[in-house]
Design a protein around this motif. Structure first.
Motif, PDB file in Angstrom:
ATOM      1  N   ARG A 181      59.830 -11.688 -30.608  1.00 42.28           N
ATOM      2  CA  ARG A 181      58.625 -11.088 -31.187  1.00 42.28           C
ATOM      3  C   ARG A 181      58.990 -10.377 -32.483  1.00 42.28           C
ATOM      4  O   ARG A 181      59.908  -9.554 -32.518  1.00 42.28           O
ATOM      5  CB  ARG A 181      57.991 -10.092 -30.217  1.00 42.28           C
ATOM      6  CG  ARG A 181      56.730  -9.439 -30.783  1.00 42.28           C
ATOM      7  CD  ARG A 181      56.135  -8.466 -29.799  1.00 42.28           C
ATOM      8  NE  ARG A 181      54.860  -7.952 -30.266  1.00 42.28           N
ATOM      9  CZ  ARG A 181      54.653  -6.692 -30.693  1.00 42.28           C
ATOM     10  NH1 ARG A 181      55.653  -5.836 -30.707  1.00 42.28           N
ATOM     11  NH2 ARG A 181      53.462  -6.306 -31.092  1.00 42.28           N
ATOM     12  N   LEU A 182      58.284 -10.708 -33.555  1.00 40.50           N
ATOM     13  CA  LEU A 182      58.496 -10.079 -34.854  1.00 40.50           C
ATOM     14  C   LEU A 182      57.289  -9.216 -35.198  1.00 40.50           C
ATOM     15  O   LEU A 182      56.144  -9.620 -34.961  1.00 40.50           O
ATOM     16  CB  LEU A 182      58.715 -11.137 -35.928  1.00 40.50           C
ATOM     17  CG  LEU A 182      59.932 -12.055 -35.690  1.00 40.50           C
ATOM     18  CD1 LEU A 182      59.925 -13.221 -36.665  1.00 40.50           C
ATOM     19  CD2 LEU A 182      61.226 -11.266 -35.814  1.00 40.50           C
ATOM     20  N   CYS A 183      57.529  -8.021 -35.739  1.00 39.50           N
ATOM     21  CA  CYS A 183      56.443  -7.101 -36.068  1.00 39.50           C
ATOM     22  C   CYS A 183      56.931  -6.110 -37.102  1.00 39.50           C
ATOM     23  O   CYS A 183      58.142  -5.899 -37.258  1.00 39.50           O
ATOM     24  CB  CYS A 183      55.965  -6.364 -34.812  1.00 39.50           C
ATOM     25  SG  CYS A 183      57.256  -5.374 -34.012  1.00 39.50           S
ATOM     26  N   SER A 184      56.008  -5.503 -37.821  1.00 35.23           N
ATOM     27  CA  SER A 184      56.385  -4.433 -38.745  1.00 35.23           C
ATOM     28  C   SER A 184      56.679  -3.150 -37.977  1.00 35.23           C
ATOM     29  O   SER A 184      57.603  -2.405 -38.290  1.00 35.23           O
ATOM     30  CB  SER A 184      55.265  -4.185 -39.758  1.00 35.23           C
ATOM     31  OG  SER A 184      55.085  -5.304 -40.586  1.00 35.23           O
ATOM     32  N   ASP A 185      55.878  -2.919 -36.964  1.00 38.88           N
ATOM     33  CA  ASP A 185      56.037  -1.735 -36.131  1.00 38.88           C
ATOM     34  C   ASP A 185      55.634  -2.140 -34.719  1.00 38.88           C
ATOM     35  O   ASP A 185      54.748  -2.967 -34.537  1.00 38.88           O
ATOM     36  CB  ASP A 185      55.147  -0.592 -36.638  1.00 38.88           C
ATOM     37  CG  ASP A 185      55.559   0.747 -36.049  1.00 38.88           C
ATOM     38  OD1 ASP A 185      54.934   1.159 -35.052  1.00 38.88           O
ATOM     39  OD2 ASP A 185      56.514   1.355 -36.554  1.00 38.88           O
ATOM     40  N   GLY A 190      51.983  -8.326 -33.310  1.00 35.46           N
ATOM     41  CA  GLY A 190      53.111  -9.025 -33.898  1.00 35.46           C
ATOM     42  C   GLY A 190      52.917 -10.527 -33.902  1.00 35.46           C
ATOM     43  O   GLY A 190      51.848 -11.043 -33.551  1.00 35.46           O
ATOM     44  N   VAL A 191      53.950 -11.231 -34.313  1.00 35.07           N
ATOM     45  CA  VAL A 191      53.991 -12.690 -34.252  1.00 35.07           C
ATOM     46  C   VAL A 191      55.046 -13.075 -33.221  1.00 35.07           C
ATOM     47  O   VAL A 191      56.209 -12.679 -33.336  1.00 35.07           O
ATOM     48  CB  VAL A 191      54.339 -13.306 -35.622  1.00 35.07           C
ATOM     49  CG1 VAL A 191      54.393 -14.828 -35.512  1.00 35.07           C
ATOM     50  CG2 VAL A 191      53.329 -12.889 -36.669  1.00 35.07           C
ATOM     51  N   GLU A 192      54.646 -13.815 -32.206  1.00 32.64           N
ATOM     52  CA  GLU A 192      55.570 -14.221 -31.152  1.00 32.64           C
ATOM     53  C   GLU A 192      56.094 -15.615 -31.466  1.00 32.64           C
ATOM     54  O   GLU A 192      55.332 -16.579 -31.563  1.00 32.64           O
ATOM     55  CB  GLU A 192      54.887 -14.150 -29.791  1.00 32.64           C
ATOM     56  CG  GLU A 192      54.410 -12.726 -29.479  1.00 32.64           C
ATOM     57  CD  GLU A 192      54.099 -12.489 -28.009  1.00 32.64           C
ATOM     58  OE1 GLU A 192      54.572 -13.275 -27.162  1.00 32.64           O
ATOM     59  OE2 GLU A 192      53.373 -11.512 -27.728  1.00 32.64           O
ATOM     60  N   LEU A 193      57.402 -15.699 -31.655  1.00 36.54           N
ATOM     61  CA  LEU A 193      58.081 -16.945 -31.995  1.00 36.54           C
ATOM     62  C   LEU A 193      58.613 -17.591 -30.716  1.00 36.54           C
ATOM     63  O   LEU A 193      59.495 -17.038 -30.053  1.00 36.54           O
ATOM     64  CB  LEU A 193      59.222 -16.672 -32.976  1.00 36.54           C
ATOM     65  CG  LEU A 193      60.148 -17.847 -33.296  1.00 36.54           C
ATOM     66  CD1 LEU A 193      59.379 -18.999 -33.927  1.00 36.54           C
ATOM     67  CD2 LEU A 193      61.298 -17.394 -34.200  1.00 36.54           C
TER      68      LEU A 193
END
Length: 446
Positions: A181-185, A190-193
C-alpha cells in the motif's frame, strides 16, 4: 481520524524446523533438513518486534499454527492414537509427514491481505486470509489463520473478516507478500499495489517456466472486490517471469514499499514503466519515490541471498524512514555498499538497522516475512485485542513462555516424537490464554 501503521509479527512456533518444502524458494531448499533451534528462532523474532516497539513503533504478535497437523494426517488416512498417526506417517510417507510439520506460518506476510479503513467502501479494516494453494504444506494454514485474526481483531465495528479464496490454483493467493500500500500519509486513502505472477485464465500471457507463479491476477482482483476498494485506489502489476525463475517466489523478495516509497530491483516487474505511470497517476500530485536498485550494483542472486528487499521500511515517530534489514545484508559487500550509499541520496530513507534473524533466513524468510502490516486509527487500535500488543510486560511474559516450552534444538527425527506434540499443544494452549484470543486450534475445539 489519524492513522498509523502497526506491525504484527508472527511468533515462531515450538516445532520450528527446516524441511526444505518450498520449490522455488532457494534459501529454504538450501537448508533442508538442517538441525533447527526453535528457542533461538522464537527469541530472534520476538527481539525484533520488541526493538521496533522500543523505536516508537506500535507492535503486536500473532500466534503460530499447531504442528504437526494431526488433523491433516488423519484426513489423509493415518489412523489410531496421535502417537500412532505420527509413527505411521513418518514411516509410510516422509514427504507428507514433513509437510504436516511445516514451520512456514512464521512468515506472517503470507497470512492475509489487509486493507485499511481509509481505502475501503464501508470504512472498516478488511482481512482476507491467503489460501496458499500452491504448496500443500501452506494450504493447511488458512482456517486457523482466520481464527487467529478474528481473535486478534475481534471488534466487528472496526474489522471485517473474509473467508479465504477458493482452494484452487486459479485463485492462488499468497497474501501481503504480493501486496503493497502506497500513500502520502497513513490517514489518507492510498493506492494498493497488487503484484501477480500469472493470468489463471489466459495461458498465452507471460509466465515463468522453471518455478511456479504462486499469485494470480484473478486472486488479486477478487481480494480487491471483497475489500470494497475503489478502482482509482488499485493497481495491478505483473512480477517479471524471469525473476521468478531466478528464485524470487514472492514480490516481497524483490520489492518493498512504505508510504510514498517503492524500493525495488531493476528486474522486479514486467512492463514496469506502464505500471509506474498508472501508480503515479492514481497516487496524485504528491511526491512518490521510485528507488530502483540496478542489477550492476546488486545482482538478483545477491538480493535473494541477503533478502535486501525482504526488509521492512518503517516510518519512525520523527517522520524519517529506516530499513529493518537482516544481518546477512551487512555481511554481503555489494549489498552493504548499496545500503551505505542509499542513505546519502536524499530519499526519505535515512538509515538502516540490522537484526539477526538467521533462523528465519535459513528457512527462506527475512524481516518482512515475519510481519503483517495493519494501518489503523487510534480508535481502531483500541478495538484490537490489547493482549496481542507488545509492551515491556507482555514481552517478558512471552520470553518466559518461550524459555518454558521451547527446545534448544530440533531434528527431523524429533518431529515424530509424541512427546513433542504434547509439549507443543501445552505451549499453544498457554499462549492463547496469554494473548486472550480464545480457542483457535482444533485440539482446543474437541
Amino acid at each position: 481520524m489519524k492513522q498509523f501503521e502497526v506491525n504484527f509479527d508472527g511468533l515462531v512456533g515450538p516445532t520450528h524446523n527446516y524441511a526444505g518444502l518450498s520449490f522455488g524458494n532457494v534459501a529454504s531448499l538450501n537448508n533442508a533438513n538442517a538441525v533447527s533451534s526453535p528457542k533461538q528462532a522464537a527469541k530472534q523474532g520476538l527481539a525484533k518486534a520488541k526493538a521496533l516497539s522500543d523505536m516508537g513503533m506500535m507492535q503486536g504478535v500473532l500466534a503460530p499454527q499447531e504442528r504437526p497437523d494431526i488433523n491433516a494426517l488423519r484426513r489423509l488416512g493415518f489412523t489410531g492414537t496421535d502417537a500412532r498417526v505420527l509413527e505411521s506417517a513418518a514411516k509410510q510417507s516422509r514427504e507428507i509427514f514433513l509437510a504436516c510439520c511445516s514451520a512456514s506460518s512464521m512468515w506472517t506476510a503470507n497470512a492475509a491481505t489487509v486493507s485499511p479503513s481509509a481505502d475501503t467502501a464501508d470504512g472498516r479494516v478488511h482481512f482476507t486470509p491467503a489460501n496458499l494453494t500452491n504448496k500443500f504444506h501452506r494450504s493447511l494454514e488458512p482456517q486457523v489463520t482466520g481464527n487467529i485474526l478474528r481473535g486478534t481483531f475481534a471488534n466487528d465495528t472496526y474489522f471485517a473478516h473474509h473467508q479465504h479464496l477458493p482452494d484452487n490454483e486459479h485463485f492462488g493467493d499468497e497474501g501481503a507478500a504480493n501486496h503493497t500500500r502506497l500513500c502520502s500519509d497513513y490517514n489518507e486513502a492510498g493506492v494498493e499495489l497488487f503484484v501477480y505472477g500469472r493470468h489463471a485464465f489466459d495461458p498465452t500471457k507471460p509466465a515463468p517456466t522453471k518455478y511456479p507463479a504462486r499469485q494470480t491476477l484473478e486472486a488479486c482482483q477478487a481480494v480487491a472486490r471483497l475489500h470494497g476498494l475503489r478502482d482509482e485506489g488499485v493497481v495491478y502489476m505483473q512480477q517479471n517471469p524471469d525473476v521468478i525463475d531466478q528464485g524470487v517466489f514472492h514480490n516481497d523478495v524483490i520489492a518493498v514499499g512504505n508510504q510514498n516509497v517503492l524500493f525495488f530491483h531493476e528486474q522486479a516487474f514486467h512492463e514496469k514503466e506502464k505500471g509506474f505511470t498508472e501508480l503515479q497517476r492514481k497516487f496524485g500530485e504528491k511526491p512518490l519515490h521510485f528507488i530502483e536498485v540496478p542489477t550492476a550494483q546488486v545482482s538478483v542472486q545477491d538480493a535473494v541471498k541477503t533478502y535486501l528487499f525482504n526488509t521492512q521500511i518503517i516510518t519512525l515517530p520523527n517522520g524519517e524512514m529506516t530499513i529493518i534489514a537482516p544481518t546477512d545484508c551487512a555481511e554481503n559487500d555489494s549489498v552493504k555498499a548499496y545500503l551505505d550509499n542509499l542513505v546519502t541520496l536524499g530519499t526519505p530513507i535515512k538509515s538502516v538497522n540490522y537484526f539477526d534473524v538467521k533462523q528465519s533466513m535459513r528457512n527462506g524468510g527475512g524481516p518482512a516475512c515475519l510481519r503483517l502490516r495493519v494501518a489503523m486509527s487510534e480508535e481502531e487500535l483500541n478495538g484490537v485485542n490489547q493482549s496481542t500488543l507488545i509492551n515491556d510486560t507482555q514481552f517478558a511474559r512471552l520470553n518466559a513462555w518461550i524459555d518454558k516450552h521451547y527446545r534448544d534444538e530440533l531434528s527431523e527425527d524429533d518431529l515424530r516424537d509424541p512427546q513433542l506434540l504434547i509439549e507443543s499443544r501445552t505451549a499453544l494452549d498457554e499462549l492463547t490464554q496469554l494473548l486472550q484470543i480464545g480457542s483457535v486450534y482444533p485440539f482446543q475445539q474437541g
